[in-house]
Design a protein around this motif. Structure first.
Motif, PDB file in Angstrom:
ATOM      1  N   TRP A   1      41.994  40.356  42.665  1.00 34.35           N
ATOM      2  CA  TRP A   1      43.231  41.117  42.503  1.00 34.35           C
ATOM      3  C   TRP A   1      44.401  40.186  42.245  1.00 34.35           C
ATOM      4  O   TRP A   1      44.555  39.166  42.898  1.00 34.35           O
ATOM      5  CB  TRP A   1      43.513  41.947  43.755  1.00 34.35           C
ATOM      6  CG  TRP A   1      42.554  43.072  43.936  1.00 34.35           C
ATOM      7  CD1 TRP A   1      41.518  43.131  44.816  1.00 34.35           C
ATOM      8  CD2 TRP A   1      42.541  44.302  43.214  1.00 34.35           C
ATOM      9  NE1 TRP A   1      40.857  44.323  44.678  1.00 34.35           N
ATOM     10  CE2 TRP A   1      41.466  45.067  43.701  1.00 34.35           C
ATOM     11  CE3 TRP A   1      43.326  44.843  42.194  1.00 34.35           C
ATOM     12  CZ2 TRP A   1      41.164  46.332  43.203  1.00 34.35           C
ATOM     13  CZ3 TRP A   1      43.017  46.103  41.707  1.00 34.35           C
ATOM     14  CH2 TRP A   1      41.945  46.833  42.215  1.00 34.35           C
TER      15      TRP A   1
ATOM     16  N   LYS B   1      48.814  40.466  41.133  1.00 35.55           N
ATOM     17  CA  LYS B   1      49.903  41.440  41.055  1.00 35.55           C
ATOM     18  C   LYS B   1      50.896  41.017  39.992  1.00 35.55           C
ATOM     19  O   LYS B   1      51.037  39.837  39.682  1.00 35.55           O
ATOM     20  CB  LYS B   1      50.596  41.622  42.399  1.00 35.55           C
ATOM     21  CG  LYS B   1      51.465  40.502  42.852  1.00 35.55           C
ATOM     22  CD  LYS B   1      52.150  40.854  44.166  1.00 35.55           C
ATOM     23  CE  LYS B   1      53.052  39.728  44.616  1.00 35.55           C
ATOM     24  NZ  LYS B   1      53.751  40.052  45.833  1.00 35.55           N
TER      25      LYS B   1
ATOM     26  N   SER C   1      55.830  45.719  37.900  1.00 32.31           N
ATOM     27  CA  SER C   1      55.622  46.869  37.021  1.00 32.31           C
ATOM     28  C   SER C   1      56.927  47.400  36.465  1.00 32.31           C
ATOM     29  O   SER C   1      56.945  48.097  35.462  1.00 32.31           O
ATOM     30  CB  SER C   1      54.876  47.975  37.764  1.00 32.31           C
ATOM     31  OG  SER C   1      55.632  48.416  38.876  1.00 32.31           O
ATOM     32  N   ASP C   2      58.036  47.057  37.117  1.00 34.70           N
ATOM     33  CA  ASP C   2      59.330  47.549  36.672  1.00 34.70           C
ATOM     34  C   ASP C   2      60.356  46.453  36.935  1.00 34.70           C
ATOM     35  O   ASP C   2      60.576  46.062  38.075  1.00 34.70           O
ATOM     36  CB  ASP C   2      59.686  48.828  37.446  1.00 34.70           C
ATOM     37  CG  ASP C   2      60.964  49.477  36.959  1.00 34.70           C
ATOM     38  OD1 ASP C   2      61.669  48.867  36.124  1.00 34.70           O
ATOM     39  OD2 ASP C   2      61.267  50.591  37.411  1.00 34.70           O
TER      40      ASP C   2
ATOM     41  N   LYS D   1      59.140  46.752  42.219  1.00 34.18           N
ATOM     42  CA  LYS D   1      57.822  47.375  42.341  1.00 34.18           C
ATOM     43  C   LYS D   1      56.773  46.523  41.626  1.00 34.18           C
ATOM     44  O   LYS D   1      57.031  45.982  40.555  1.00 34.18           O
ATOM     45  CB  LYS D   1      57.851  48.783  41.764  1.00 34.18           C
ATOM     46  CG  LYS D   1      58.702  49.715  42.586  1.00 34.18           C
ATOM     47  CD  LYS D   1      58.539  51.128  42.144  1.00 34.18           C
ATOM     48  CE  LYS D   1      59.404  52.014  43.037  1.00 34.18           C
ATOM     49  NZ  LYS D   1      59.229  53.412  42.719  1.00 34.18           N
ATOM     50  N   TYR D   2      55.622  46.446  42.250  1.00 36.39           N
ATOM     51  CA  TYR D   2      54.520  45.668  41.697  1.00 36.39           C
ATOM     52  C   TYR D   2      53.310  46.562  41.512  1.00 36.39           C
ATOM     53  O   TYR D   2      53.140  47.563  42.190  1.00 36.39           O
ATOM     54  CB  TYR D   2      54.150  44.512  42.638  1.00 36.39           C
ATOM     55  CG  TYR D   2      55.203  43.438  42.701  1.00 36.39           C
ATOM     56  CD1 TYR D   2      55.150  42.364  41.841  1.00 36.39           C
ATOM     57  CD2 TYR D   2      56.231  43.510  43.631  1.00 36.39           C
ATOM     58  CE1 TYR D   2      56.115  41.364  41.887  1.00 36.39           C
ATOM     59  CE2 TYR D   2      57.201  42.521  43.684  1.00 36.39           C
ATOM     60  CZ  TYR D   2      57.129  41.449  42.819  1.00 36.39           C
ATOM     61  OH  TYR D   2      58.077  40.476  42.858  1.00 36.39           O
ATOM     62  N   GLU D   3      52.452  46.143  40.599  1.00 33.24           N
ATOM     63  CA  GLU D   3      51.165  46.807  40.434  1.00 33.24           C
ATOM     64  C   GLU D   3      50.080  45.745  40.529  1.00 33.24           C
ATOM     65  O   GLU D   3      50.322  44.574  40.248  1.00 33.24           O
ATOM     66  CB  GLU D   3      51.093  47.565  39.108  1.00 33.24           C
ATOM     67  CG  GLU D   3      51.191  46.680  37.884  1.00 33.24           C
ATOM     68  CD  GLU D   3      51.226  47.481  36.586  1.00 33.24           C
ATOM     69  OE1 GLU D   3      51.432  48.706  36.627  1.00 33.24           O
ATOM     70  OE2 GLU D   3      51.054  46.858  35.530  1.00 33.24           O
TER      71      GLU D   3
ATOM     72  N   TYR E   1      46.041  44.503  39.626  1.00 34.86           N
ATOM     73  CA  TYR E   1      44.968  44.667  38.650  1.00 34.86           C
ATOM     74  C   TYR E   1      43.895  43.613  38.916  1.00 34.86           C
ATOM     75  O   TYR E   1      44.169  42.571  39.506  1.00 34.86           O
ATOM     76  CB  TYR E   1      45.517  44.557  37.222  1.00 34.86           C
ATOM     77  CG  TYR E   1      46.082  43.190  36.890  1.00 34.86           C
ATOM     78  CD1 TYR E   1      45.333  42.259  36.176  1.00 34.86           C
ATOM     79  CD2 TYR E   1      47.364  42.826  37.287  1.00 34.86           C
ATOM     80  CE1 TYR E   1      45.845  41.015  35.875  1.00 34.86           C
ATOM     81  CE2 TYR E   1      47.890  41.586  36.988  1.00 34.86           C
ATOM     82  CZ  TYR E   1      47.125  40.680  36.277  1.00 34.86           C
ATOM     83  OH  TYR E   1      47.623  39.434  35.988  1.00 34.86           O
TER      84      TYR E   1
END
Length: 99
Positions: free
Chosen positions: A67, A69, A72-73, A78-80, A82
């Motif tokens: 994983w 990070k 995301s914005d 904010k994080y996402e 993958y």
């Protein structure tokens, strides 16, 4: 699965540690003691000790997906997360660089 669990599973599947050792390390929050790391982590650990590690030319490594990070914005914090390809190396795959 968390990264530590993914790494522990790879270590067990490749006979680097036993299933019991993996469970004990994870249960005791000692996942960082699993002797299997990315090249970047080996280099970081070497810097902490004042030495330089490099991956041996004949090392094959163990491919996994870990994983990561990313933001995301950009307007917010904010994080996402993958899954990203990674190669893990054991102690036998590294060497100390000498001057």
């Amino acid at each position: 699965m968390r990264n530590e669990q993914i790494i522990a599973q790879a270590a067990v599947e490749n006979n680097i540690i036993s299933q019991l050792q993996a469970v004990e390390m994870l249960d005791n929050n000692e996942g960082n003691k699993i002797p299997l790391h990315t090249a970047a982590m080996w280099k970081s650990m070497g810097r902490e000790k004042g030495i330089e590690y490099r991956i041996r030319e004949d090392a094959t490594g163990i491919p996994v997906k870990l994983w990561k990070k990313r933001k995301s914005d950009t307007a917010t914090d904010k994080y996402e997360f993958y899954l990203s390809k990674a190669i893990l190396y054991s102690e036998k795959d590294i060497e100390i660089v000498s001057d």
